[in-house]
Design a protein around this motif. Structure first.
Motif, mmCIF file in Angstrom:
data_model
loop_
_atom_site.group_PDB
_atom_site.id
_atom_site.type_symbol
_atom_site.label_atom_id
_atom_site.label_comp_id
_atom_site.label_asym_id
_atom_site.label_seq_id
_atom_site.Cartn_x
_atom_site.Cartn_y
_atom_site.Cartn_z
ATOM 1 N N GLU A 135 0.823 -1.294 -0.026
ATOM 2 C CA GLU A 135 -0.088 0.045 -0.072
ATOM 3 C C GLU A 135 0.970 1.222 -0.057
ATOM 4 O O GLU A 135 0.577 2.045 -0.609
ATOM 5 N N ARG A 136 1.897 1.272 0.887
ATOM 6 C CA ARG A 136 2.790 2.660 0.847
ATOM 7 C C ARG A 136 3.443 2.663 -0.418
ATOM 8 O O ARG A 136 3.986 3.643 -1.004
ATOM 9 N N LEU A 137 3.976 1.693 -0.876
ATOM 10 C CA LEU A 137 5.044 1.457 -1.949
ATOM 11 C C LEU A 137 4.010 2.182 -3.098
ATOM 12 O O LEU A 137 4.562 2.800 -4.351
ATOM 13 N N THR A 138 2.876 1.752 -3.430
ATOM 14 C CA THR A 138 1.943 2.122 -4.421
ATOM 15 C C THR A 138 1.067 3.462 -4.196
ATOM 16 O O THR A 138 0.218 3.947 -4.880
ATOM 17 N N ASN A 139 1.247 4.051 -3.008
ATOM 18 C CA ASN A 139 0.934 5.321 -2.509
ATOM 19 C C ASN A 139 -0.841 5.255 -2.481
ATOM 20 O O ASN A 139 -1.384 5.924 -2.758
ATOM 21 N N HIS A 140 -0.995 4.113 -1.875
ATOM 22 C CA HIS A 140 -2.443 3.766 -1.447
ATOM 23 C C HIS A 140 -3.335 3.304 -2.994
ATOM 24 O O HIS A 140 -4.451 3.301 -2.760
ATOM 25 N N TYR A 141 -2.760 3.083 -4.047
ATOM 26 C CA TYR A 141 -3.237 2.702 -5.078
ATOM 27 C C TYR A 141 -3.643 1.283 -5.030
ATOM 28 O O TYR A 141 -4.805 1.084 -5.417
ATOM 29 N N LEU A 142 -3.060 0.450 -4.533
ATOM 30 C CA LEU A 142 -3.625 -0.945 -3.967
ATOM 31 C C LEU A 142 -3.562 -0.629 -2.429
ATOM 32 O O LEU A 142 -2.738 -0.460 -1.990
ATOM 33 N N PRO A 143 -5.041 -0.742 -1.893
ATOM 34 C CA PRO A 143 -5.081 -0.745 -0.695
ATOM 35 C C PRO A 143 -4.719 -1.766 0.107
ATOM 36 O O PRO A 143 -5.430 -3.081 -0.074
ATOM 37 N N SER A 144 -4.502 -1.553 1.449
ATOM 38 C CA SER A 144 -4.290 -2.633 2.386
ATOM 39 C C SER A 144 -5.570 -2.677 3.339
ATOM 40 O O SER A 144 -5.624 -1.786 4.057
ATOM 41 N N THR A 145 -6.478 -3.741 2.980
ATOM 42 C CA THR A 145 -7.932 -3.649 3.601
ATOM 43 C C THR A 145 -7.976 -4.206 5.020
ATOM 44 O O THR A 145 -7.112 -5.122 5.442
ATOM 45 N N ILE A 146 -8.758 -3.602 6.040
ATOM 46 C CA ILE A 146 -8.590 -3.985 7.392
ATOM 47 C C ILE A 146 -9.548 -5.374 7.346
ATOM 48 O O ILE A 146 -10.250 -5.425 6.494
ATOM 49 N N HIS A 147 -9.005 -6.348 8.288
ATOM 50 C CA HIS A 147 -9.781 -7.544 8.252
ATOM 51 C C HIS A 147 -9.624 -8.187 9.430
ATOM 52 O O HIS A 147 -8.684 -7.442 10.375
ATOM 53 N N GLN A 197 4.698 6.324 -10.789
ATOM 54 C CA GLN A 197 3.608 6.136 -11.393
ATOM 55 C C GLN A 197 2.240 5.971 -10.641
ATOM 56 O O GLN A 197 1.324 5.989 -11.302
ATOM 57 N N CYS A 198 2.264 5.991 -9.391
ATOM 58 C CA CYS A 198 1.258 5.976 -8.507
ATOM 59 C C CYS A 198 1.079 7.321 -8.011
ATOM 60 O O CYS A 198 0.539 7.439 -6.934
ATOM 61 N N VAL A 199 1.913 8.244 -8.475
ATOM 62 C CA VAL A 199 1.648 9.761 -7.956
ATOM 63 C C VAL A 199 1.042 10.597 -9.132
ATOM 64 O O VAL A 199 1.553 10.408 -10.211
ATOM 65 N N SER A 200 0.193 11.555 -8.736
ATOM 66 C CA SER A 200 -0.329 12.263 -9.647
ATOM 67 C C SER A 200 -1.212 13.430 -8.922
ATOM 68 O O SER A 200 -1.115 13.641 -7.596
ATOM 69 N N PRO A 201 -1.428 14.561 -9.603
ATOM 70 C CA PRO A 201 -2.097 15.616 -8.875
ATOM 71 C C PRO A 201 -3.411 15.428 -7.974
ATOM 72 O O PRO A 201 -3.537 15.925 -7.007
ATOM 73 N N GLU A 202 -4.038 14.105 -8.524
ATOM 74 C CA GLU A 202 -5.122 13.894 -7.728
ATOM 75 C C GLU A 202 -4.725 12.803 -6.486
ATOM 76 O O GLU A 202 -5.460 12.632 -5.573
ATOM 77 N N ASN A 203 -3.737 12.342 -6.529
ATOM 78 C CA ASN A 203 -3.089 11.470 -5.553
ATOM 79 C C ASN A 203 -1.524 11.633 -5.417
ATOM 80 O O ASN A 203 -0.792 10.984 -5.660
ATOM 81 N N PRO A 204 -1.254 12.899 -4.635
ATOM 82 C CA PRO A 204 -0.034 13.200 -4.261
ATOM 83 C C PRO A 204 0.563 12.336 -3.358
ATOM 84 O O PRO A 204 0.127 11.463 -2.646
#
Length: 312
Positions: free
Chosen positions: A235-247, A281-288
């Motif tokens: 999740e951290r590596l992908t800037n939350h693009y791939l989420p670590s879901t609570i379980h 590639q996981c950083v953008s204006p919408e996802n800084p």
């Protein structure tokens, strides 16, 4: 909505098709179900029996394999030690860790990656779990190659990062619960620390994920499949693009409270000195970039071990 309504993905699918499907499942749920993995079924069956026999050993014998100085990295961790981050009650479980055997003289050999602890009994424990660890390690690398393709990376991008990685196989025992009225549960709501987790279906139900932060839904895979989920490192590596879901693992229904639950997750970790730095590639204006400062995998691990009560 039930997670079992998701298609179970097959590793026999064309590579690009599988990569797209598992990436989309991770994006939506943080979880995926996968079948046709190359792990020997007979070996898995023997491992379940040995795990049950291990936890049936006398308490004093099990505790002789517990070393608080290594924060649960290898061997036995007693019942009621681990606690989910920010939880008020300790989990209702005991567990055993099998880790990687490093080459002699490896610079990675330290308190985070100590030598394995092997019990004197049950017979055959070391041989079975050494081989099962190896097969899970290979299956995890296959999944990561698909994730790399989904992220637009070379399919071998993760290989240097997981070479001699600090991956751990956890044998879990959730004992019968005589009193279902308490607030403690078998495993409190949490995210996994590592890159990805591979989990075979348990005989007793209970694994649930928090879908979109609103609804607890079952995450029990069908026979012959495994559940794979995104961990906090990915999740951290992908800037939350791939989420670590609570379980969590909820307590059983009253009619199953007298039964133990056994589980066998494989936590696939990066090597200790790998710098977790946001993929561009996981950083953008919408996802800084949420994490402008990199952190090594071991620094991240130690931080989280303190939060869950395994390290002082």
């Amino acid at each position: 909505m039930s997670l079992t309504s998701l298609p179970v993905l097959s590793l026999t699918m064309p590579k690009a098709e599988f990569a797209k499907a598992i990436g989309e499942s991770f994006r939506t749920f943080g979880f995926a179900m996968v079948k046709d993995f190359a792990i020997d079924r007979d070996l898995i069956d023997r491992a379940w029996k040995l795990s049950e026999a291990l936890f049936a050993l006398p308490e004093d014998e099990k505790r002789s394999y517990h070393n608080p100085a290594i924060s649960g990295a290898r061997g036995y961790t007693p019942f009621g030690v681990e606690i989910a981050k920010d939880a008020k009650h300790h989990d209702l479980k005991e567990f055993w860790h099998v880790g990687r055997d490093l080459p002699e003289g490896s610079p990675l050999a330290d308190a985070s990656m100590p030598p394995n602890v092997w019990p004197d009994r049950p017979e055959g424990f070391k041989a079975v779990f050494s081989e099962l660890y190896r097969q899970f390690d290979e299956a995890g690398a296959t999944i990561l190659s698909a994730i790399a393709l989904y992220l637009g990376l070379d399919e071998n991008w993760f290989e240097p990062g997981i070479d001699d990685g600090n991956s751990v196989m956890r044998l879990l025992h959730y004992p019968p619960i005589p009193n279902l009225e308490g607030e403690a549960i078998r495993a409190g709501a949490h995210g996994d620390i590592n890159l990805i987790t591979l989990l075979l279906g348990a005989e007793e139900a209970g694994l649930e994920l928090l879908f979109q932060g609103k609804e607890w839904i079952s995450a029990s895979p069908p026979e012959g499949a495994m559940v794979i989920n995104v961990g906090d490192m990915l999740e951290r590596l992908t800037n939350h693009y791939l989420p670590s879901t609570i379980h969590r693992v909820r307590n059983p229904n009253p009619e199953r409270a007298a039964y133990s639950r056994y589980s066998m997750p494989f936590f696939l970790h990066l090597r200790s000195d790998f710098p977790i730095k946001t993929l561009p590639q996981c950083v953008s204006p919408e996802n800084p970039d949420r994490y402008p400062e990199p952190i090594t995998a071991d620094e991240f691990l130690q931080q989280r071990l303190r939060e869950i009560g395994l390290k002082k």
